[in-house]
Motif scaffolding. Structure first.
Motif, short mmCIF file in Angstrom:
data_model
loop_
_atom_site.label_atom_id
_atom_site.label_comp_id
_atom_site.label_asym_id
_atom_site.label_seq_id
_atom_site.Cartn_x
_atom_site.Cartn_y
_atom_site.Cartn_z
N VAL A 1 -22.45 -8.55 12.04
CA VAL A 1 -21.47 -7.55 11.60
C VAL A 1 -21.87 -6.19 12.15
O VAL A 1 -22.97 -5.70 11.86
N GLY A 2 -21.02 -5.59 12.95
CA GLY A 2 -21.27 -4.21 13.41
C GLY A 2 -21.13 -3.28 12.22
O GLY A 2 -22.12 -2.80 11.68
N SER A 3 -19.90 -3.08 11.79
CA SER A 3 -19.68 -2.43 10.50
C SER A 3 -18.27 -2.69 10.01
O SER A 3 -17.36 -2.98 10.79
N ILE A 4 -18.12 -2.61 8.68
CA ILE A 4 -16.81 -2.74 8.07
C ILE A 4 -16.41 -1.35 7.57
O ILE A 4 -17.19 -0.66 6.91
N HIS A 5 -15.17 -0.97 7.90
CA HIS A 5 -14.68 0.36 7.53
C HIS A 5 -14.06 0.33 6.13
O HIS A 5 -13.33 -0.60 5.80
N VAL A 6 -14.35 1.37 5.35
CA VAL A 6 -13.78 1.52 4.01
C VAL A 6 -13.04 2.85 3.97
O VAL A 6 -13.58 3.88 4.41
N ASN A 7 -11.80 2.85 3.48
CA ASN A 7 -11.00 4.08 3.42
C ASN A 7 -11.32 4.91 2.18
O ASN A 7 -11.33 4.39 1.07
N PHE A 8 -11.57 6.19 2.38
CA PHE A 8 -11.79 7.12 1.28
C PHE A 8 -10.65 8.15 1.24
O PHE A 8 -10.37 8.79 2.25
N SER A 9 -10.01 8.29 0.08
CA SER A 9 -8.96 9.30 -0.08
C SER A 9 -9.59 10.67 -0.32
O SER A 9 -10.76 10.77 -0.69
N ALA A 10 -8.77 11.69 -0.18
CA ALA A 10 -9.25 13.07 -0.37
C ALA A 10 -9.88 13.26 -1.74
O ALA A 10 -10.90 13.93 -1.88
N LEU A 11 -9.28 12.61 -2.75
CA LEU A 11 -9.75 12.79 -4.13
C LEU A 11 -11.22 12.39 -4.30
O LEU A 11 -11.94 12.94 -5.13
N GLN A 12 -11.66 11.40 -3.49
CA GLN A 12 -13.04 10.94 -3.58
C GLN A 12 -14.02 12.09 -3.36
O GLN A 12 -15.07 12.14 -3.97
N PHE A 13 -13.60 13.01 -2.50
CA PHE A 13 -14.51 14.09 -2.11
C PHE A 13 -14.59 15.20 -3.17
O PHE A 13 -15.35 16.14 -3.02
N SER A 14 -13.80 15.08 -4.24
CA SER A 14 -13.90 16.06 -5.31
C SER A 14 -14.85 15.56 -6.41
O SER A 14 -15.04 16.22 -7.42
N GLN A 15 -15.44 14.38 -6.19
CA GLN A 15 -16.38 13.83 -7.16
C GLN A 15 -17.77 14.42 -6.91
O GLN A 15 -18.33 14.23 -5.83
N PRO B 1 0.81 -1.22 0.00
CA PRO B 1 0.00 0.00 0.00
C PRO B 1 0.85 1.28 0.00
O PRO B 1 0.49 2.25 -0.65
N SER B 2 1.98 1.25 0.72
CA SER B 2 2.82 2.46 0.77
C SER B 2 3.30 2.85 -0.62
O SER B 2 3.63 4.00 -0.87
N GLU B 3 3.33 1.89 -1.55
CA GLU B 3 3.71 2.21 -2.92
C GLU B 3 2.50 2.46 -3.82
O GLU B 3 2.44 3.45 -4.53
N PHE B 4 1.50 1.55 -3.78
CA PHE B 4 0.42 1.70 -4.77
C PHE B 4 -0.64 2.74 -4.40
O PHE B 4 -1.27 3.29 -5.30
N ILE B 5 -0.82 3.03 -3.13
CA ILE B 5 -1.85 4.02 -2.77
C ILE B 5 -1.44 5.42 -3.27
O ILE B 5 -2.24 6.08 -3.95
N PRO B 6 -0.20 5.88 -3.01
CA PRO B 6 0.18 7.18 -3.57
C PRO B 6 0.06 7.23 -5.10
O PRO B 6 -0.39 8.23 -5.65
N VAL B 7 0.45 6.15 -5.78
CA VAL B 7 0.36 6.12 -7.25
C VAL B 7 -1.12 6.19 -7.68
O VAL B 7 -1.48 6.94 -8.58
N ALA B 8 -1.96 5.45 -6.99
CA ALA B 8 -3.40 5.45 -7.32
C ALA B 8 -4.01 6.84 -7.07
O ALA B 8 -4.91 7.26 -7.79
N GLU B 9 -3.49 7.54 -6.07
CA GLU B 9 -4.01 8.88 -5.78
C GLU B 9 -3.52 9.88 -6.82
O GLU B 9 -4.30 10.68 -7.35
N GLU B 10 -2.22 9.83 -7.14
CA GLU B 10 -1.66 10.79 -8.11
C GLU B 10 -2.28 10.65 -9.50
O GLU B 10 -2.43 11.64 -10.20
N THR B 11 -2.63 9.43 -9.87
CA THR B 11 -3.18 9.20 -11.21
C THR B 11 -4.71 9.32 -11.23
O THR B 11 -5.31 9.26 -12.30
N GLY B 12 -5.31 9.46 -10.06
CA GLY B 12 -6.77 9.55 -10.00
C GLY B 12 -7.45 8.18 -10.05
O GLY B 12 -8.67 8.08 -9.93
N LEU B 13 -6.64 7.12 -10.22
CA LEU B 13 -7.23 5.77 -10.31
C LEU B 13 -7.94 5.37 -9.02
O LEU B 13 -8.83 4.52 -9.03
#
Ligand code: C2E
Ligand code: CA
Ligand code: CA
Ligand code: CA
Length: 277
Positions: A111-125, A73-85
């Motif tokens: 199931v109480g709840s499952i957490h899903v991570n949202f990056s900042a970019l998601q909020f510009s949609q 994740p430390s490698e692919f998350i930044p790449v996914a964020e920079e490219t908008g993917l």
């Protein structure tokens, strides 16, 4: 000559080219392999202090296997964020998480709840809430079984968008949680005025509190404040018994960390939840 200027420039260029090439391959994996098995969701159980049980979990993306081997994740998350993917990846993740929740429920697992991570970019949609509701609805998953985690830096970047989105999700029963609290971006005055269900104390706060009494006092008081405001508090990064004791003393509601469990694949998570029911 080996240490000469030109030699060094040559060496740097080669290193840079290799980095670019690696990045190109990571992008390719992210683009082409989204639909097959190269990307999986792992789940890390979250312990509830009051019940002594694990009703919650955080979903974490993994690429265990690809043409260039495992990618972290430390490698692919930044790449996914920079490219908008990351935007579409997040919708795919939400869909996978809904299907997993449905599967657990079909086995009679609570199931109480499952957490899903949202990056900042998601909020510009512009259509973010519609997409989120549509994905959960089309799966027939209970809205309350989803918790959206967004980070302190996202909140700092676009407090109004996050606030409006939080209100909207709340109307539908979808939970919202602030992640990475204490990494230094958010204004406490902003945080306490938005009705997040939960605040997750960043691991750095837990770790520094072990070494520094003033930090521990501050984090304990912060925890109490959040709770008095009606929020639940989660401590992450708890690895040892001493850290567990400390955060229980702070009064946190939930604990996440290697002390209890590491992130694990779906099948193992299912076993884990079955074993306690
Ligand atoms: P995060 O959202 O803060 O996730 C928690 C990270 O802390 C995870 O790392 C988890 O494995 C790790 N962790 C949990 N307990 C402990 C512990 O006791 N000790 C230590 N040292 N670490 C612990 P991971 O899975 O490597 O993810 C790193 C970051 O990558 C995440 O930080 C998140 O920002 C991002 N990420 C991972 N999966 C996703 C995803 O599906 N979507 C998005 N948008 N970001 C993700
Ligand atoms: Ca998170
Ligand atoms: Ca975190
Ligand atoms: Ca983080």
């Amino acid at each position: 000559a080996k240490s000469g200027k030109y030699g060094q420039i040559c060496y740097c260029d080669k290193e840079m080219l290799e980095k670019l090439e690696r990045r190109r391959k990571v992008i390719q994996v992210l683009k082409e392999k989204l639909d097959d098995e190269s990307f999986q969701m792992y789940y890390q159980p979250i312990y509830s202090v009051k019940s002594g049980r694990f009703f919650y979990a955080e979903s974490l993306m993994r690429i265990p296997d690809s043409p260039i081997g495992p990618i972290y994740p430390s490698e692919f998350i930044p790449v996914a964020e920079e490219t908008g993917l990351i935007v579409n990846i997040t919708y795919i993740i939400l869909d996978k998480v809904c299907k997993f929740i449905n599967h657990l429920m079909s086995k009679g697992i609570y199931v109480g709840s499952i957490h899903v991570n949202f990056s900042a970019l998601q909020f510009s949609q512009p259509n973010l809430s519609e997409r989120v509701l549509e994905i959960i609805r089309s799966n027939g998953t209970p809205m309350s079984a989803i918790k959206i985690e967004f980070t302190e830096s996202t909140l700092a970047e676009s407090p109004q968008v996050v606030t409006d989105f939080t209100m909207k999700m709340k109307e539908h029963g979808i939970k919202m949680g602030l992640d990475d609290f204490g990494t230094g971006y958010s204004n406490i005055a902003t945080v306490i005025n938005i009705p997040f269900g939960t605040v997750k104390l960043d691991k750095s706060l837990v770790w520094v509190s072990m070494k520094n009494e003033n930090s521990a006092l501050a984090v304990k008081n912060l925890t109490r404040t959040f709770k008095e405001l009606g929020m639940k508090v989660i401590a992450e990064g708890v690895e040892t018994e001493a850290q567990r004791k400390l955060v229980v003393d702070f009064g946190v509601d939930q604990i996440q960390g290697f002390y209890y469990a590491k992130p694990m694949p779906e099948a193992e998570m299912e076993e884990f939840m079955l074993a306690q029911s």
